[in-house]
Design a protein around this motif. Structure first.
Motif, short mmCIF file in Angstrom:
data_model
loop_
_atom_site.label_atom_id
_atom_site.label_comp_id
_atom_site.label_asym_id
_atom_site.label_seq_id
_atom_site.Cartn_x
_atom_site.Cartn_y
_atom_site.Cartn_z
N SER A 89 0.83 -1.21 0.00
CA SER A 89 0.00 0.00 0.00
C SER A 89 0.86 1.26 0.00
O SER A 89 0.57 2.22 -0.71
N ALA A 90 1.91 1.25 0.79
CA ALA A 90 2.80 2.41 0.84
C ALA A 90 3.50 2.62 -0.51
O ALA A 90 3.65 3.75 -0.97
N LEU A 91 3.92 1.53 -1.15
CA LEU A 91 4.55 1.65 -2.46
C LEU A 91 3.57 2.22 -3.49
O LEU A 91 3.96 3.02 -4.34
N ALA A 92 2.31 1.83 -3.39
CA ALA A 92 1.30 2.36 -4.30
C ALA A 92 1.10 3.86 -4.10
O ALA A 92 0.82 4.58 -5.06
N ARG A 141 8.10 8.59 3.22
CA ARG A 141 7.96 8.38 4.66
C ARG A 141 7.10 7.16 4.96
O ARG A 141 7.43 6.35 5.81
N SER A 142 6.00 7.01 4.24
CA SER A 142 5.12 5.85 4.44
C SER A 142 5.84 4.55 4.08
O SER A 142 5.70 3.56 4.77
N ILE A 143 6.59 4.58 2.99
CA ILE A 143 7.31 3.37 2.57
C ILE A 143 8.29 2.95 3.65
O ILE A 143 8.37 1.77 4.01
N VAL A 191 0.05 8.64 10.94
CA VAL A 191 1.05 7.96 10.12
C VAL A 191 1.20 8.62 8.76
O VAL A 191 2.25 8.57 8.15
N GLY A 192 0.17 9.23 8.26
CA GLY A 192 0.23 9.84 6.95
C GLY A 192 -0.21 8.92 5.84
O GLY A 192 -0.01 9.20 4.68
N ALA A 193 -0.82 7.81 6.19
CA ALA A 193 -1.29 6.86 5.18
C ALA A 193 -2.57 7.37 4.53
O ALA A 193 -3.37 8.06 5.16
N GLN A 194 -2.73 7.04 3.28
CA GLN A 194 -3.92 7.45 2.54
C GLN A 194 -4.96 6.33 2.59
O GLN A 194 -5.13 5.58 1.65
N ALA A 251 6.97 -4.13 8.56
CA ALA A 251 7.03 -5.44 7.90
C ALA A 251 8.25 -6.24 8.37
O ALA A 251 8.15 -7.45 8.59
N ILE A 252 9.38 -5.58 8.54
CA ILE A 252 10.58 -6.26 9.03
C ILE A 252 10.34 -6.80 10.44
O ILE A 252 10.74 -7.92 10.76
N ALA A 253 9.66 -6.02 11.26
CA ALA A 253 9.33 -6.50 12.61
C ALA A 253 8.42 -7.73 12.54
O ALA A 253 8.61 -8.70 13.29
N CYS A 254 7.45 -7.71 11.64
CA CYS A 254 6.56 -8.86 11.47
C CYS A 254 7.35 -10.08 11.02
O CYS A 254 7.17 -11.19 11.55
#
Length: 109
Positions: A24-27, A32-34, A78-81, A41-44
């Motif tokens: 989603s962030a890449l899209a 900053r979101s990426i 977070v700044g996510a759309q 994701a790395i933590a997951c």
């Protein structure tokens, strides 16, 4: 302790959850979101094998923490759309429900 196949499913789902957020962030093409989503994701990815091979408590903690992340996952924090207002609460509920299920299986098994 829950059977290993169930933990496998929970661990794979946890990694997939992190990957979805990176996608989603890449899209969105927002640096900053990426970066933030990649860190989550790395933590997951790191917690999933710990939950499988060391203790299911790592998966429980991961799902709880990811639910907290979801709680703050909207444009203000977070700044996510995110276009659907129902999406973050749904994800919080899902994450915490899975954490509860693993906890019950772990404590009753």
């Amino acid at each position: 302790m829950p059977s290993q196949p169930r933990l496998d499913v929970y661990a794979v789902a946890f990694v997939a959850i992190g990957a979805v957020y990176v996608g989603s962030a890449l899209a969105e093409k927002r640096g900053r979101s990426i970066l933030l989503e990649t860190e989550i994701a790395i933590a997951c990815i790191a917690l999933a094998p710990i939950g499988l091979w060391v203790s299911p408590l790592a998966l429980i903690a991961g799902y709880i923490l990811h639910g907290i992340w979801d709680f703050f996952h909207h444009p203000v924090h977070v700044g996510a759309q995110i276009t659907q207002r129902w999406y973050p609460p749904l994800c919080v509920g899902f994450d915490w429900a899975i954490a509860l299920i693993i906890t019950l299986q772990y404590s009753l098994g």
